[in-house]
Design a protein around this motif. Structure first.
Motif, short mmCIF file in Angstrom:
data_model
loop_
_atom_site.label_atom_id
_atom_site.label_comp_id
_atom_site.label_asym_id
_atom_site.label_seq_id
_atom_site.Cartn_x
_atom_site.Cartn_y
_atom_site.Cartn_z
N ARG A 1 -0.16 38.51 -5.03
CA ARG A 1 -0.70 39.14 -3.83
C ARG A 1 -1.20 38.11 -2.83
NH1 ARG A 1 1.54 44.00 -3.49
NH2 ARG A 1 0.92 45.42 -5.14
N THR A 2 -1.89 37.08 -3.30
CA THR A 2 -2.49 36.11 -2.38
C THR A 2 -1.46 35.20 -1.75
OG1 THR A 2 -2.99 34.66 -4.24
CG2 THR A 2 -4.75 36.11 -3.49
N GLN A 3 -0.23 35.19 -2.25
CA GLN A 3 0.80 34.39 -1.60
C GLN A 3 1.10 34.89 -0.20
OE1 GLN A 3 4.27 34.06 -4.05
NE2 GLN A 3 3.21 32.95 -5.68
N LEU A 4 0.84 36.17 0.07
CA LEU A 4 1.08 36.72 1.40
C LEU A 4 -0.08 36.48 2.34
CD1 LEU A 4 2.70 40.19 0.57
CD2 LEU A 4 3.84 38.08 1.25
N VAL A 5 -1.24 36.05 1.79
CA VAL A 5 -2.43 35.89 2.62
C VAL A 5 -2.19 34.81 3.66
CG1 VAL A 5 -4.83 35.14 2.59
CG2 VAL A 5 -4.00 36.71 0.85
N GLY A 6 -2.51 35.12 4.92
CA GLY A 6 -2.36 34.17 6.00
C GLY A 6 -0.94 34.06 6.53
N GLU A 7 0.00 34.79 5.92
CA GLU A 7 1.39 34.74 6.36
C GLU A 7 1.77 35.93 7.23
OE1 GLU A 7 3.90 34.14 3.00
OE2 GLU A 7 2.85 32.32 2.36
N ASN A 8 0.80 36.81 7.48
CA ASN A 8 0.99 37.91 8.43
C ASN A 8 2.12 38.85 8.00
OD1 ASN A 8 -0.47 38.78 10.70
ND2 ASN A 8 1.27 38.36 12.05
N ARG A 9 2.28 39.07 6.69
CA ARG A 9 3.34 39.93 6.19
C ARG A 9 2.76 41.11 5.42
NH1 ARG A 9 8.03 38.25 7.36
NH2 ARG A 9 9.00 39.86 6.07
N LEU A 10 3.55 42.16 5.29
CA LEU A 10 3.14 43.33 4.54
C LEU A 10 4.36 44.04 4.00
CD1 LEU A 10 2.32 46.40 6.76
CD2 LEU A 10 3.58 44.43 7.62
N GLU A 11 4.13 44.95 3.06
CA GLU A 11 5.16 45.82 2.55
C GLU A 11 4.75 47.26 2.82
OE1 GLU A 11 7.19 43.52 -1.19
OE2 GLU A 11 5.26 44.49 -1.53
N ALA B 1 -8.33 43.78 7.09
CA ALA B 1 -7.25 42.93 6.60
C ALA B 1 -5.92 43.31 7.27
CB ALA B 1 -7.13 43.06 5.09
N GLU B 2 -5.64 44.60 7.38
CA GLU B 2 -4.33 45.07 7.81
C GLU B 2 -4.38 45.61 9.22
OE1 GLU B 2 -4.79 47.71 4.36
OE2 GLU B 2 -2.64 47.35 4.12
N MET B 3 -3.66 44.95 10.14
CA MET B 3 -3.63 45.39 11.53
C MET B 3 -2.30 45.00 12.15
SD MET B 3 -7.46 44.20 12.73
CE MET B 3 -7.26 42.58 11.95
N LYS C 1 -4.52 36.25 8.99
CA LYS C 1 -4.00 35.33 10.00
C LYS C 1 -5.06 35.05 11.06
CE LYS C 1 -0.69 32.97 12.06
NZ LYS C 1 -0.18 31.70 11.49
N LEU C 2 -5.80 36.08 11.46
CA LEU C 2 -6.88 35.90 12.43
C LEU C 2 -7.90 34.89 11.91
CD1 LEU C 2 -8.64 36.60 14.88
CD2 LEU C 2 -9.48 38.59 13.59
N THR C 3 -8.32 35.05 10.66
CA THR C 3 -9.29 34.14 10.07
C THR C 3 -8.73 32.72 10.01
OG1 THR C 3 -10.24 35.92 8.75
CG2 THR C 3 -10.74 33.69 8.06
N HIS C 4 -7.47 32.62 9.62
CA HIS C 4 -6.81 31.31 9.56
C HIS C 4 -6.83 30.62 10.92
CE1 HIS C 4 -3.83 28.28 8.35
NE2 HIS C 4 -3.18 28.57 9.47
N GLU C 5 -6.52 31.37 11.98
CA GLU C 5 -6.49 30.80 13.33
C GLU C 5 -7.88 30.38 13.79
OE1 GLU C 5 -3.86 30.14 15.24
OE2 GLU C 5 -2.50 30.82 13.66
N VAL D 1 -8.42 32.58 2.49
CA VAL D 1 -8.42 32.61 3.95
C VAL D 1 -9.67 32.02 4.57
CG1 VAL D 1 -6.92 34.62 4.01
CG2 VAL D 1 -9.38 34.96 4.11
N GLY D 2 -10.73 31.86 3.78
CA GLY D 2 -11.93 31.23 4.29
C GLY D 2 -12.94 32.17 4.91
N CYS D 3 -12.94 33.43 4.50
CA CYS D 3 -13.98 34.35 4.98
C CYS D 3 -15.30 34.03 4.29
CB CYS D 3 -13.59 35.79 4.68
SG CYS D 3 -12.20 36.40 5.64
N ASN D 4 -16.39 34.41 4.96
CA ASN D 4 -17.71 34.19 4.38
C ASN D 4 -18.07 35.27 3.36
OD1 ASN D 4 -17.89 33.20 7.47
ND2 ASN D 4 -19.12 31.86 6.15
#
Length: 314
Positions: free
Chosen positions: A11-21, A243-245, A252-256, A286-289
């Protein structure tokens, strides 16, 4: 445990890659609908349902799945259409939202589509504020370009189970809470229901709310402030993001944000209806607090107070 760790990694492989299923299905209409696979536990052929006297009109019964009773929501009826006619093509989509498990009665379940949040667009303005969609996308199916409507499940659930915005007295820190008055918080979520839940919880404490419908809109706002020479930390106390938008997800927002020196230390809380043991791994990557599973007023206030303590004690 090894299976759990494998699931976390997958699941975390998709984190920050702006992808979904997306799980695509029908509601016995020519339209196609979808929800995020991440929230789906399983899909079953329609089993026998037991009636639940006195329940909400859109709850059409209870399904017993491996010894667990799960309420079943007629999704077609819940989004404003006539209730679904049950036939051999009907299925149950069992989901987990906001730490609760429920099933949605749908028609034919078609397939899973792997796509990018950049391909997901907000609903047309002409659809009005009372629609039950968070987004739309296009799908090539049987040689035809078809529109897929992504359901705002949080709105559906909020209309069936009233949410309580009250905050427990023991959560409120009297030494901190009065300092919240006048501070601004950015809320980023494609669901107006989810934004209202946070706003209704924090506004009584004097918190001013700034809203964004998706990650891209929020990032543009933050960069606009920075480009004008404004100090991001003076503009807002913190940011809550889903998370999903569409267009840009919360990862991706957090990454940026973390990669922009002008705002890299912004306090970010991931506020999502996704729940499960993989959440901490997602937050760390992703680096959220903080991570908060929707909807928990006590935790919302606790996180805001935590952020304010950092400022007061610095």
């Amino acid at each position: 445990m090894s299976n759990l760790l494998a699931s976390v990694d997958q699941r975390t492989q998709l984190v920050g890659e702006n992808r979904l299923e997306l799980l695509v299905f029908k509601l016995n209409t020519r339209h196609l609908f979808a929800i995020n696979v991440f929230k789906v536990r399983e899909v079953l052929n329609l089993p026998k349902l037991n009636m639940l006297p006195g329940s909400h009109p859109h709850i059409c019964g209870v399904a017993t799945v491996r010894g667990t009773s799960i309420p079943v929501i007629d999704l077609r009826g819940a989004i404003g259409m006539r209730p679904l006619n049950r036939d051999e093509e009907c299925n149950l989509i069992i989901t987990e939202y906001n730490r609760t498990v429920q099933a949605f009665l749908v028609g034919q379940v078609l397939n899973i589509v792997n796509t990018s949040w950049e391909e997901i667009q907000p609903p047309p303005v002409t659809s009005g504020k009372n629609n039950y969609l968070t987004a739309i996308t296009n799908l090539i199916r049987e040689g035809k370009n078809e529109i897929v409507e992504i359901i705002d499940v949080e709105k559906v659930l909020a209309e069936i189970v009233d949410y309580d915005v009250s905050v427990s007295e023991e959560v409120i820190d009297d030494q901190v809470i009065h300092h919240l008055n006048g501070h601004k918080v950015l809320i980023v979520d494609d669901s107006i229901t989810a934004r209202n839940q946070i706003k209704d919880t924090l506004s009584p404490f004097g918190v001013e709310i700034i809203e964004a419908n998706d990650g891209l809109q929020a990032l543009k706002l933050l960069k606009h402030w920075a480009d004008e020479g404004k100090n991001i930390y003076d503009e807002i106390l913190m940011m809550f993001t889903d998370a999903e938008m569409p267009e840009m997800d919360g990862y991706k927002l957090t990454h940026e944000v973390r990669n922009d020196p002008r705002m890299k230390d912004l306090f970010i809380a991931l506020n999502t209806s996704l729940s499960g043991n993989f959440n901490e791994a997602m937050v760390e990557k992703v680096g959220c607090n903080r991570f908060i599973s929707k909807f928990q007023p006590d935790l919302l206030v606790d996180v805001v107070q935590e952020r304010l303590r950092q400022i007061v004690n610095s």
